[in-house]
Design a protein around this motif. Structure first.
Motif, short mmCIF file in Angstrom:
data_model
loop_
_atom_site.label_atom_id
_atom_site.label_comp_id
_atom_site.label_asym_id
_atom_site.label_seq_id
_atom_site.Cartn_x
_atom_site.Cartn_y
_atom_site.Cartn_z
N VAL A 18 44.33 56.12 -33.42
CA VAL A 18 44.40 56.29 -31.72
C VAL A 18 43.37 55.57 -31.29
O VAL A 18 42.30 56.11 -31.43
CB VAL A 18 44.71 57.78 -31.33
N TYR A 19 43.79 54.36 -30.59
CA TYR A 19 42.31 53.80 -29.86
C TYR A 19 41.68 54.50 -28.91
O TYR A 19 42.48 55.48 -28.09
CB TYR A 19 43.03 52.59 -29.22
N PRO A 20 40.64 54.52 -28.58
CA PRO A 20 39.81 55.25 -27.61
C PRO A 20 40.04 55.04 -26.04
O PRO A 20 40.69 53.72 -26.01
CB PRO A 20 38.39 55.12 -27.90
N PRO A 21 40.01 55.79 -25.32
CA PRO A 21 40.51 55.45 -23.96
C PRO A 21 39.33 54.74 -23.24
O PRO A 21 38.21 55.07 -23.16
CB PRO A 21 40.38 56.90 -23.28
N CYS A 22 39.94 53.47 -22.76
CA CYS A 22 38.90 52.71 -22.09
C CYS A 22 39.28 52.68 -20.63
O CYS A 22 40.59 52.57 -20.15
CB CYS A 22 38.83 51.42 -22.64
N PHE A 54 32.70 59.52 -16.06
CA PHE A 54 33.71 58.65 -16.57
C PHE A 54 34.97 58.55 -15.57
O PHE A 54 36.02 58.07 -16.24
CB PHE A 54 33.98 59.66 -17.96
N GLY A 55 34.87 59.23 -14.59
CA GLY A 55 36.17 59.32 -13.70
C GLY A 55 37.43 60.03 -14.32
O GLY A 55 38.65 59.71 -14.14
N GLU A 58 43.31 53.89 -20.79
CA GLU A 58 43.31 55.35 -20.85
C GLU A 58 44.53 56.05 -20.95
O GLU A 58 44.96 56.83 -21.75
CB GLU A 58 42.56 55.88 -19.72
N GLN A 59 45.52 55.44 -20.17
CA GLN A 59 46.92 56.16 -20.55
C GLN A 59 47.74 55.92 -21.82
O GLN A 59 48.19 56.49 -22.37
CB GLN A 59 47.78 55.17 -19.21
N LYS A 60 47.39 54.69 -22.39
CA LYS A 60 47.71 54.67 -23.79
C LYS A 60 47.27 55.62 -24.82
O LYS A 60 47.75 56.01 -25.78
CB LYS A 60 47.19 53.14 -24.38
N PHE A 61 45.96 55.64 -24.43
CA PHE A 61 45.17 56.76 -25.23
C PHE A 61 45.79 58.08 -25.07
O PHE A 61 46.16 59.04 -25.98
CB PHE A 61 43.70 57.19 -24.95
N PHE A 62 46.15 58.58 -23.83
CA PHE A 62 46.78 59.80 -23.65
C PHE A 62 48.06 59.91 -24.33
O PHE A 62 48.60 61.01 -24.82
CB PHE A 62 47.16 59.98 -21.85
N GLU A 63 48.88 59.03 -24.22
CA GLU A 63 50.22 58.69 -24.99
C GLU A 63 50.16 58.81 -26.23
O GLU A 63 50.85 59.64 -27.17
CB GLU A 63 50.74 57.49 -24.49
N ASP A 64 49.38 58.30 -27.01
CA ASP A 64 49.20 58.38 -28.51
C ASP A 64 48.54 59.73 -28.77
O ASP A 64 48.99 60.24 -30.01
CB ASP A 64 48.36 57.04 -29.06
N PHE A 65 47.51 60.19 -28.03
CA PHE A 65 47.00 61.43 -28.53
C PHE A 65 47.78 62.43 -28.48
O PHE A 65 47.91 63.50 -29.35
CB PHE A 65 45.77 61.45 -27.46
N LEU A 109 35.74 62.91 -25.67
CA LEU A 109 36.18 64.27 -25.31
C LEU A 109 36.66 64.78 -24.19
O LEU A 109 37.62 65.69 -24.28
CB LEU A 109 34.60 64.90 -25.26
N TRP A 110 36.37 64.32 -22.79
CA TRP A 110 36.88 64.68 -21.70
C TRP A 110 38.48 64.14 -21.46
O TRP A 110 39.07 64.80 -20.98
CB TRP A 110 36.08 64.10 -20.50
N CYS A 111 38.75 62.90 -22.05
CA CYS A 111 40.15 62.37 -22.18
C CYS A 111 40.99 63.51 -22.94
O CYS A 111 42.09 63.74 -22.66
CB CYS A 111 40.13 61.22 -22.43
#
Length: 465
Positions: free
Chosen positions: A249-253, A92-93, A444-451, A55-57
């Protein structure tokens, strides 16, 4: 079988009535003007799980990509914009560009599990429509994001004129669930009474089959369906039948900060960690039983390990489950070897991960498994269930090197724990290093890009379209 068919008929009729009533109300009132905003339907913003991180990402990604677009959170929690922004950062940072708007919902009880002792899926599905009605009446955004898996709200959101975008962590119903009922297997979502009766099992299969059709129908109303794993995508594509609008879209880890932790760990008291909400499907009891079995089999010349349960409770039922776990620990004489950490802050979670040599995960058909990736990024050797996300996407060889262990039974988990505890330090470091390398695929960066790539065509369509 008649009661099941009758209930499903009532359910279908009720859903149709809600949709028609919503449409009629919108026509009569001229429909409220939609706000140039993204509304995130996430009734629980304090569960502390992977869904909340998504959600927050997701909010941050929308804010970065569309600075002029307001973001609103539909939540049943008593929260302010500032408190939610602070929670995103502390837990969650994730630092939001600005606090989100808050639309408080007061009818959340209609989606809570305990409200429906029987026919829970039907009850919660109808309840989600009712709750979404409250949300959209109060605030109608141009873009309706569902980040909690309430697919039955999509037709209603479409009626209100919203573009529907969802991030689906797991299907509400799946062929795996139907298969377990057919096999008369007792699990958290299949009562032992039903599993022991052939007649009741057949009735439940009929119920599941009809519910699957309804779930597929409402899910097809999504303009964009993002899914978190290969396993989830295969099920959603089969049910919703919108493969061209389905994106993985893999979730942000949190891999960046966790990768800063040293791979070397204390050897005097090896720590096994388990990170998960205290929900029934997470199978904490299996982990405890396996750990006790491993301790009993461990050679006397090796140091005694410690098991740390780290998680949060959503409700009273989770709290009762946690208490039963503590009682079971005492029954197994494990009090000196087991610790419980509830609702820890993000920095404390990182500290705990930095001291662990192995991490347990035991949910069957876990759609993805963010905690498994966090283990790997932190240099913690993962021991996960041999199914779904961990098996298909996460614990795979990296550069020809093993990245973790897969297990199914108590004995297999105990054996995997013993392998880690008996492993020479050089071998453990090599495994942990390979696992850390693989974890970068789920950053997390990969999530931002794919999202952003997935939602951009909808949020900013071409002028010619």
């Amino acid at each position: 079988m008649a009661p099941w068919i009758l209930l499903l008929t009532i359910f279908t009729s009720s859903l149709l009535f809600v949709v028609l009533f919503s449409f009629a109300s919108a026509v009569i009132s001229g429909r409220r003007g939609r706000r140039r905003a993204a509304g995130f339907f996430h009734p629980y913003t304090n569960d502390g799980g992977g869904g909340e991180r998504v959600l927050w990402c997701a909010v941050k990604a929308v804010q970065e990509e569309n600075p002029d677009l307001d973001c609103a959170i539909f939540t049943g929690d008593d929260a302010s914009p500032q408190s939610l922004a602070a929670r995103a950062l502390d837990r969650f940072g994730v630092k939001l560009l600005r606090p989100p708007l808050v639309v408080r919902l007061y009818r959340r009880k209609w989606i809570e599990e305990h409200t429906y002792p029987h026919f829970t899926m039907i009850g919660q599905s109808l309840g989600s429509v009712y709750l979404s009605w409250e949300a959209l009446q109060k605030f109608t955004p141009q873009f309706y994001f569902d980040t909690s898996g309430y697919a039955f709200t999509y037709p209603l959101a479409r009626i209100f004129g919203c573009k529907v975008i969802c991030y689906t962590h797991y299907p509400t119903i799946s062929s795996d669930m139907v298969s377990r009922v057919l096999q008369c297997r007792s699990m958290y979502n299949n009562d032992a009474k039903i599993a022991s009766s052939t007649l009741l099992s057949r009735c439940k299969v009929v119920y599941y089959t009809l519910f699957s059709w309804l779930y597929g129908l409402v899910g097809s109303y999504a303009h964009l369906a993002m899914v978190n794993s290969s396993w989830t995508r295969s099920h959603i594509e089969s049910l919703w039948k919108i493969p061209q609008r389905t994106k993985r879209v893999y979730p942000p880890c949190d891999t960046s900060s966790l990768q800063m932790l040293p791979l070397e760990r204390p050897v005097d008291t090896p720590v096994i960690i388990s990170i998960a909400q205290f929900r029934p499907e997470k199978a904490h009891a299996l982990q405890l039983e396996a750990f006790a079995l491993a301790v009993g089999r461990l050679e006397q010349n090796l140091p005694r390990p410690k098991l740390q349960f780290v998680g949060s409770c959503r409700n009273k039922q989770d709290e009762e489950r946690l208490q039963k776990l503590k009682i079971r620990s005492s029954d197994l004489n494990m009090d000196n070897y087991v610790e419980f950490h509830r609702d820890v802050m993000y920095r404390d979670l990182v500290h705990l991960l930095g001291g662990a040599v192995a991490g347990l995960h035991s949910m069957i058909d876990e759609h993805f498994g963010i905690s498994v990736v966090e283990y790997m990024a932190a240099g913690v050797v993962p021991i996960a269930h041999n199914s779904a996300g961990p098996k298909m996407d996460i614990i795979l060889n990296e550069g020809g090197l093993q990245t973790g262990f897969l297990a199914s039974s108590k004995e297999e988990y105990a054996e995997a724990i013993l392998k880690v505890l008996r492993m020479p330090e050089v071998e453990r470091l090599a495994l942990a290093s390979a696992a850390r390398e693989r974890a970068q695929r789920f950053s997390e960066q990969k999530f931002f890009e794919d999202f952003k790539a997935a939602v951009q065509p909808i949020l900013k369509p071409k002028s010619s379209s």
